[in-house]
Design an enzyme around this catalytic site. Structure first.
Site, PDB file in Angstrom:
ATOM      1  CG  ASP A 148      29.600  38.613  33.645  1.00  0.00           C
ATOM      2  OD1 ASP A 148      29.715  38.024  34.741  1.00  0.00           O
ATOM      3  OD2 ASP A 148      29.024  39.703  33.522  1.00  0.00           O
ATOM      4  CG  ASP A 154      41.520  27.839  47.537  1.00  0.00           C
ATOM      5  OD1 ASP A 154      41.662  28.984  48.001  1.00  0.00           O
ATOM      6  OD2 ASP A 154      41.144  26.861  48.218  1.00  0.00           O
TER       7      ASP A 154
END
Ligand SMILES: *[C@@H]1O[C@H](CO)[C@@H](O)[C@H](O)[C@H]1NC(C)=O
Ligand SMILES: *[C@@H]1O[C@H](CO)[C@@H](O)[C@H](O)[C@H]1NC(C)=O
Ligand SMILES: *[C@@H]1O[C@H](CO)[C@@H](O)[C@H](O)[C@H]1NC(C)=O
Length: 545
Positions: free
Chosen positions: A158, A214
């Site tokens: 996380d 990306d």
């Protein structure tokens, strides 16, 4: 907004290398062997949040085995947050909570192995986990080695409580941390599957979200890209939560590939606010979009009907298809979403969702599926839930109740195997559709007209694209980006980048500003230049510069 000039995005990355290893040792997508298909299994979070323990996990594994879920592929059980003690031991290592895990986590991992499952675990890349337990920051290699020594082979990492170090933006900080983790995990004798949460921390900021996405496919096998799906204890609408995550997912088609999967979060067939149709639809959609199939439910209490639809082998085969495509929007009109993609054996997949409040009917033509409709091309569409077959001469008509999704697998006759990526071209931040008006190009609300469905054809050596609207396939989106003209050579060819940019042979990029289309200098942070295309479109190699 930062124009791409001498200090391009790539150049920043190279400069960064001097200080910290930004580039992965090997990108997940270079070697998809760790996760050749989307992971399937169970996680406690949406159903139980912090109320996890050994019994819940052993009971769940037994139920998954007895009820046939293991046999159809659900083989990973992952502990979410709150499994550990708040503080580290004197030697800095993490410790499990012995009240929750009396036999210990290595015992549980061994138990899972003996039952045919894999055990996964949760940690956080920041100072603290989201639940306030100790995070991994500064202990990355130590924690990774500990998890591996416990017999764990999957990590959900996380991104709560991450602060940027001096000289870095927050999005650079996440890149550094997650790339570091990717490198640490890859260097283990048996690398762990890596579930990345970085993009979820940027979903509200379209430019940052895209720039983070990306690099994400290089740094892990899956990524939680947006909001957590609603938890069981919340009184909100679970259908709205599912639709929100599905809509975010639909913006990310270009990233999905074998070895890396966009993760819209858990299947929640237990949620008290869902109708039976909505539970089935979530599963059908998640299968179609190639999402990880991770149940967050109390498996022993699922009904036989629920176990049956979650075990649909035809839908699971689609989800696990080795081509690794994600279904992309063909059209959207406020009621129906129509999506398609290809499968490894050449079949086309058609998915239709009725988002409206009433039953409704729609028609999908062969052209919209990128299929040819010449004589002799008779296609058969198999409904993957009922197994019914419809013959498609030129179209298929589909009637659906409210909130129902159907998935059809269309076999291609041997003489008609050509498919063309076909569907919406839309600005992903605004959701507006590229629209062929009489002799100009505009951006409009998506309304499922032929002027908004585009054939995207590979040309030249197969790396360049032309875009033609179904309303007139003899014309192409011209390199000036604001008109349609006869398709001719470089005046109508485009490159599509992983960043979402569509760059014409002029070197400039298609840009959406309100309803206007123009062609402008390519800018990595420009939200008007991020586009979603049909699935199966060739992506240009390298960076946009
Ligand atoms: C384990 O967790 C489940 C689910 O939260 C709970 O119902 C059960 O009482 C717990 N069992 C133990 C032994 O703590
Ligand atoms: C996070 O942890 C690091 C290393 O222990 C420490 O230097 C830093 O001050 C912490 N940051 C915050 C905001 O607590
Ligand atoms: C949900 O509704 C119940 C009953 O109305 C209430 O007791 C509970 O506090 C609510 N939970 C949340 C998270 O709002």
């Amino acid at each position: 907004m930062k124009p791409l000039s001498s200090t391009s995005w790539a150049a920043q990355g190279v400069a960064g290398l001097l200080v910290f290893p930004l580039l992965p040792v090997e990108a997940s997508t270079d070697n998809p062997s760790l996760a050749p298909a989307p992971p399937m299994g169970f996680n406690n979070w949406a159903r139980f949040e912090c109320d996890l323990n050994e019994t819940l996990f052993t009971e769940t594994a037994q139920a998954m085995r007895k009820r046939g879920l293991l046999d159809v592929g659900y083989d990973r059980l992952t502990l979410d947050d709150c499994w550990m003690l708040h503080d580290r031991a004197d030697d800095g290592s993490l410790e499990w909570d012995t009240d929750k895990f009396p036999h210990g986590i290595p015992w549980l991992a061994e138990y899972m192995k003996n039952e045919g499952f894999h055990l996964g675990i949760y940690q956080d890349s920041g100072n603290l986990t989201c639940g306030g337990y100790t995070g991994s920051y500064g202990h990355e290699a130590q924690d990774a080695e500990l998890f591996a020594s416990w017999g764990i082979d999957y990590l959900k990492l996380d991104g709560c409580n991450v602060w940027a170090e001096e000289g870095r933006s927050l999005r650079e900080e996440y890149r550094v941390r997650y790339m570091q983790w990717h490198n640490v995990l890859s260097a283990l004798p048996n690398p762990l599957i890596f579930s990345n949460s970085a993009p979820a921390y940027f979903e509200g900021e379209a430019a940052d979200w895209a720039v983070v996405m990306d690099w994400v496919p290089e740094s892990g096998e899956l990524a939680r890209h947006s909001a957590d799906v609603i938890v069981y204890s919340s009184n909100g609408s679970a259908w709205d939560s599912i639709m929100y995550n599905y809509d975010m997912h639909a913006r990310l088609v270009r990233y999905q590939q074998p070895g890396y999967y966009n993760d819209p979060d858990f299947l929640i067939p237990d949620h008290p606010s869902l109708s039976q149709n909505e539970k089935r639809s979530q599963f059908a959609l998640w299968a179609s979009i190639g999402a990880p199939l991770i149940l967050s439910a109390y498996v022993p209490d699922l009904s036989d009907e629920e176990i049956a639809f979650l075990s649909n082998k035809a839908l699971i085969a689609v989800n696990q298809d080795p081509l690794g495509q994600q279904s992309a929007l063909v059209s959207r009109d406020g009621t129906f979403d129509v999506l398609s993609r290809s499968l490894e054996n050449g079949d086309r997949l058609l998915t239709v969702l009725n988002r409206g409040a009433d039953a409704a009917t729609t028609t999908v033509t062969l052209a919209r599926l990128g299929l040819t409709s010449q004589s002799g091309c008779k296609y058969e569409a198999r409904d993957l839930v009922t197994d019914d077959i419809s013959t498609m001469d030129s179209a298929i008509q589909i009637q659906l109740d409210s909130h129902v999704a159907k998935v059809y697998r269309i076999a291609l006759p041997e003489s008609c195997t050509k498919t063309t990526p076909t569907g919406m071209v839309f600005n992903t931040p605004s959701g507006l559709c590229l629209t062929a008006s009489t002799d100009s190009i505009t951006f409009e609300k998506c309304s499922a007209l032929d002027t908004q469905v585009w054939h995207v054809t590979a040309t030249g050596d197969g790396t360049k694209l032309t875009l033609s609207p179904l309303s007139d396939t003899s014309v192409c989106l011209a390199a000036d980006g604001v008109s349609l003209a006869k398709c001719r050579g470089t005046a109508s060819t485009w490159d599509h980048y992983i960043s979402g940019h569509l760059r014409s042979s002029s070197g400039n990029c298609l840009t959406q500003t309100k309803d206007k289309a123009s062609i402008e200098e390519c800018v990595i942070d420009s939200v008007g230049q991020i586009f979603g295309l049909p699935s199966g479109v060739h992506l240009a190699k390298g960076d946009l510069n």
